[in-house]
Write a protein that holds these residues in place. Sequence first.
Motif, short mmCIF file in Angstrom:
data_model
loop_
_atom_site.label_atom_id
_atom_site.label_comp_id
_atom_site.label_asym_id
_atom_site.label_seq_id
_atom_site.Cartn_x
_atom_site.Cartn_y
_atom_site.Cartn_z
N LEU A 409 -92.52 -36.44 88.37
CA LEU A 409 -91.56 -36.56 87.28
C LEU A 409 -92.08 -35.89 86.01
CD1 LEU A 409 -90.41 -40.28 87.74
CD2 LEU A 409 -89.05 -38.21 88.18
N LEU A 410 -93.38 -36.06 85.73
CA LEU A 410 -93.96 -35.43 84.54
C LEU A 410 -94.06 -33.91 84.72
CD1 LEU A 410 -96.85 -37.93 83.69
CD2 LEU A 410 -94.68 -37.66 82.51
N ALA A 411 -94.50 -33.48 85.90
CA ALA A 411 -94.64 -32.04 86.15
C ALA A 411 -93.29 -31.34 86.08
CB ALA A 411 -95.30 -31.81 87.51
N LYS A 412 -92.25 -32.01 86.54
CA LYS A 412 -90.91 -31.42 86.55
C LYS A 412 -90.42 -31.15 85.14
CE LYS A 412 -87.02 -31.99 89.67
NZ LYS A 412 -86.31 -32.92 90.58
N GLU A 413 -90.75 -32.02 84.21
CA GLU A 413 -90.32 -31.86 82.82
C GLU A 413 -90.83 -30.56 82.21
OE1 GLU A 413 -88.86 -32.84 78.90
OE2 GLU A 413 -88.31 -33.46 80.92
N TYR A 414 -92.05 -30.17 82.60
CA TYR A 414 -92.67 -28.99 82.00
C TYR A 414 -92.74 -27.81 82.97
CZ TYR A 414 -94.10 -32.59 78.71
OH TYR A 414 -94.10 -33.64 77.80
N ASP A 415 -91.95 -27.86 84.05
CA ASP A 415 -91.97 -26.81 85.07
C ASP A 415 -93.39 -26.55 85.55
OD1 ASP A 415 -89.20 -26.40 84.96
OD2 ASP A 415 -89.42 -25.09 83.22
N ARG A 454 -92.51 -32.29 97.88
CA ARG A 454 -91.50 -31.46 98.52
C ARG A 454 -90.10 -32.05 98.34
NH1 ARG A 454 -94.73 -29.91 104.15
NH2 ARG A 454 -96.00 -28.22 103.24
N LYS A 455 -89.98 -33.37 98.45
CA LYS A 455 -88.68 -34.01 98.26
C LYS A 455 -88.18 -33.81 96.83
CE LYS A 455 -89.29 -37.68 101.71
NZ LYS A 455 -89.44 -39.14 101.92
N MET A 456 -89.10 -33.80 95.87
CA MET A 456 -88.72 -33.68 94.47
C MET A 456 -88.76 -32.23 93.99
SD MET A 456 -90.63 -37.09 92.94
CE MET A 456 -89.81 -36.95 91.35
N ASP A 457 -89.06 -31.30 94.91
CA ASP A 457 -89.08 -29.87 94.61
C ASP A 457 -90.04 -29.54 93.47
OD1 ASP A 457 -88.38 -27.23 95.01
OD2 ASP A 457 -86.68 -27.30 93.62
N VAL A 524 -92.14 -50.34 92.91
CA VAL A 524 -91.21 -49.84 91.89
C VAL A 524 -90.01 -49.24 92.60
CG1 VAL A 524 -90.84 -48.24 89.99
CG2 VAL A 524 -93.06 -49.39 90.25
N GLY A 525 -88.82 -49.75 92.29
CA GLY A 525 -87.60 -49.19 92.86
C GLY A 525 -86.97 -48.22 91.88
N LYS A 526 -85.79 -48.55 91.42
CA LYS A 526 -85.14 -47.72 90.42
C LYS A 526 -85.78 -47.94 89.06
CE LYS A 526 -80.62 -47.56 92.68
NZ LYS A 526 -79.16 -47.83 92.54
N ILE A 527 -85.85 -46.87 88.29
CA ILE A 527 -86.41 -46.95 86.94
C ILE A 527 -85.24 -46.96 85.97
CG2 ILE A 527 -87.96 -45.87 85.26
CD1 ILE A 527 -89.41 -44.53 87.56
N ASN A 528 -84.81 -48.13 85.57
CA ASN A 528 -83.64 -48.27 84.69
C ASN A 528 -84.01 -48.27 83.21
OD1 ASN A 528 -81.72 -48.51 86.85
ND2 ASN A 528 -82.48 -50.61 87.17
N ARG A 529 -85.13 -48.88 82.88
CA ARG A 529 -85.54 -48.96 81.48
C ARG A 529 -87.05 -48.73 81.37
NH1 ARG A 529 -81.83 -52.80 82.26
NH2 ARG A 529 -83.42 -54.30 82.91
N ILE A 530 -87.44 -48.03 80.32
CA ILE A 530 -88.86 -47.81 80.01
C ILE A 530 -89.12 -48.34 78.62
CG2 ILE A 530 -90.70 -46.11 79.74
CD1 ILE A 530 -89.17 -44.25 81.60
N LEU A 531 -90.02 -49.31 78.53
CA LEU A 531 -90.35 -49.93 77.24
C LEU A 531 -91.58 -49.24 76.66
CD1 LEU A 531 -89.66 -52.31 75.30
CD2 LEU A 531 -91.39 -53.64 76.54
N VAL A 532 -91.47 -48.77 75.41
CA VAL A 532 -92.56 -48.07 74.74
C VAL A 532 -92.94 -48.82 73.47
CG1 VAL A 532 -93.37 -45.88 73.80
CG2 VAL A 532 -91.66 -45.89 75.64
N LEU A 550 -90.21 -38.84 81.69
CA LEU A 550 -89.91 -39.59 82.90
C LEU A 550 -88.41 -39.88 82.98
CD1 LEU A 550 -92.86 -42.16 82.94
CD2 LEU A 550 -92.55 -40.24 84.50
N ALA A 551 -87.84 -40.31 81.86
CA ALA A 551 -86.43 -40.70 81.85
C ALA A 551 -85.52 -39.52 82.16
CB ALA A 551 -86.07 -41.31 80.50
N ARG A 552 -85.85 -38.34 81.65
CA ARG A 552 -84.98 -37.17 81.86
C ARG A 552 -84.99 -36.67 83.30
NH1 ARG A 552 -86.29 -35.54 76.24
NH2 ARG A 552 -88.28 -34.71 76.97
N ASN A 553 -86.02 -37.05 84.08
CA ASN A 553 -86.16 -36.48 85.42
C ASN A 553 -85.96 -37.50 86.53
OD1 ASN A 553 -87.20 -33.51 85.09
ND2 ASN A 553 -88.31 -34.71 83.54
N THR A 554 -85.58 -38.72 86.19
CA THR A 554 -85.26 -39.70 87.23
C THR A 554 -83.83 -39.50 87.72
OG1 THR A 554 -84.56 -41.32 85.59
CG2 THR A 554 -86.87 -41.40 86.28
N GLU A 555 -83.55 -40.02 88.89
CA GLU A 555 -82.19 -39.95 89.43
C GLU A 555 -81.27 -40.97 88.75
OE1 GLU A 555 -82.56 -40.59 93.59
OE2 GLU A 555 -83.52 -38.65 93.99
#
Length: 588
Positions: A409-415, A454-457, A524-532, A550-555
């Motif tokens: 998820l983090l790697a995807k944000e920054y290509d 591979r699943k997350m490309d 951890v199932g679905k990530i609905n909320r992240i508390l910071v 993380l939030a921008r790249n979750t399903e």
Amino acid sequence: GTQGFLAGWMSWFAHAVACSLYGLGFGRFAVEIIGLFAPAVHENAHTLTLIIMAVIVALFAYINYRGASETGLVGNIVTIAKVIILGVFIAFGIAAMFRRPDLNVFTESFMPHGIAGVFVAMGLTFIAFEGYEIIAQSGEEVKDPYRNIPRAIFLSLVIVVIIYVLVAVVAIGAVIVPAEAGSLPVWDYLAEAKEVAIVRAAEQIMGGWGGILILISGLASTMSALNATIYSSSRVSFAMGRDHNLPEVFGRIHPKMKTPYWAVAISAVLVVVMAFSLPIDEVAKAADVMFLFMFAQVNITLMTLRRRRPDLERGFFVPLFPWPAVVGFVTNMALAVFLSIETGRVGLVTVGWLAGGMLLYWGYFRGKEEMERPSEVIHEETVASVKYSVLLPVADEAHASQLARFGCLLAKEYDGEVLALNVVTVPPSLKLSDGRLFLKEGRLPLERVIEVARKMDVPVHTMIRLGRAVSEAIVKTAVENSSDFILFGWPGMSGAHDRLFGSVIDYVVANPPADIGIVRFHPVGKINRILVPIAGGPNGRLALSLALALARNTEEDTKVIMVHVLPTGADPTAGQARAENAFRHALN
């Protein structure tokens, strides 16, 4: 390196010299027993001692070549028998002392050779305490080593010191110098008897059967010590040959016996040459000098490790550090130098051995060692170069998938890519390249990361690395690969009261080569909320940026919630302003 070579070079020499001493002692005891039935052998005692010594060394060299070793049961029986015999000797000696009208021997001519004599005695008796370090060397075979090894070392030293002191006291206090020996003090009379001094004392204290009993004990002692020192000296030279610190012939293994036969043979030859070329008293002095140098190096190593590796788990902490190590180093070096000067030829031999070894190492073996040094990275699969890399240290299959999900998820944000690292820990008793045997186990957690990536490309880069310490291997990998972020998995406990996250994470966090995140392992199932939590500190911006990435790249439609906690009793208006300021600082 130089320190490792020097330690091995000194250990090989010192154990070979000690082995010569034990061989000569065995030969002398054997001559005494033969002399009970054939007194004429005493006319050629020295020559016969050397012959018996050579035969017994060859015998134990052959036993080591065959791969046979003294079992624990036999070793325990021999040790218990020796202690019982010495206990009987001490008991008879104390009884004899009480029968004497006076004990002026302990007050008259106190310190007859002055303080210099005390220092010489300290150096010469040092070899009698050599051997307890084998307890630490056998650490991998000890149950609960952190607890039992320190206890065993201290307990063995206490027992040995008590036995040595009691034997010395009764030998000096109970022995009466015979009239034919003249007016010699008792210590000079026993000194002239050399290696059979305790036999002469036992004959006088216990009668003829006491001398025979001590001779039997001496044979058993020297045989067990001889076997152990031939084994240790040959294995030290074998390890040095395997690591290219000695000619490669030392590192060869017999195809059938699976033993280092050349190292055994050459070490045995060195033992015999030492015994034939030096008198027994000088042999003992040479061994003492080398062991003193070795233990001085141990004190240096202690101080170095405490400074460079404070993260290591230790079963025992030296109190009042570093003063015991400093005192140990100074006294060991002082005694070694003093003995080297006092003993003349042996001092020259010792210095010559060290100088010759260093010339060989710097002139040849150092370059050979560098050329043959095994690569720490034993498996690596790379992808095209990317601008952002997330390093994932993975240790097991169970948690690799969860850690890989967050890393992707983090790697995807920054290509970017994920770099999955598995570190194979190689214990000090094994050669670093031996860690290749665990290559298969290291692949399994990496395969879980590859599946998720591979699943997350997301591009994935995998690596298996050998190392003595996991934390150092992680830092080295991050630096070499210019990793931008390191994501650790954490079970939720540190395992020690003085650790925050554990020895590995704490070490990396103390000197981080990149930004660091820690994922606590739990389903951890679905990530609905992240508390910071935002407090306004320097790390708030990083925490928020990670949460947004993380939030921008979750399903899922994940929400990021910032929270600022006010202390009890704080002014609401001022607190509101402080919170808004912290939020603005984190968002900018």
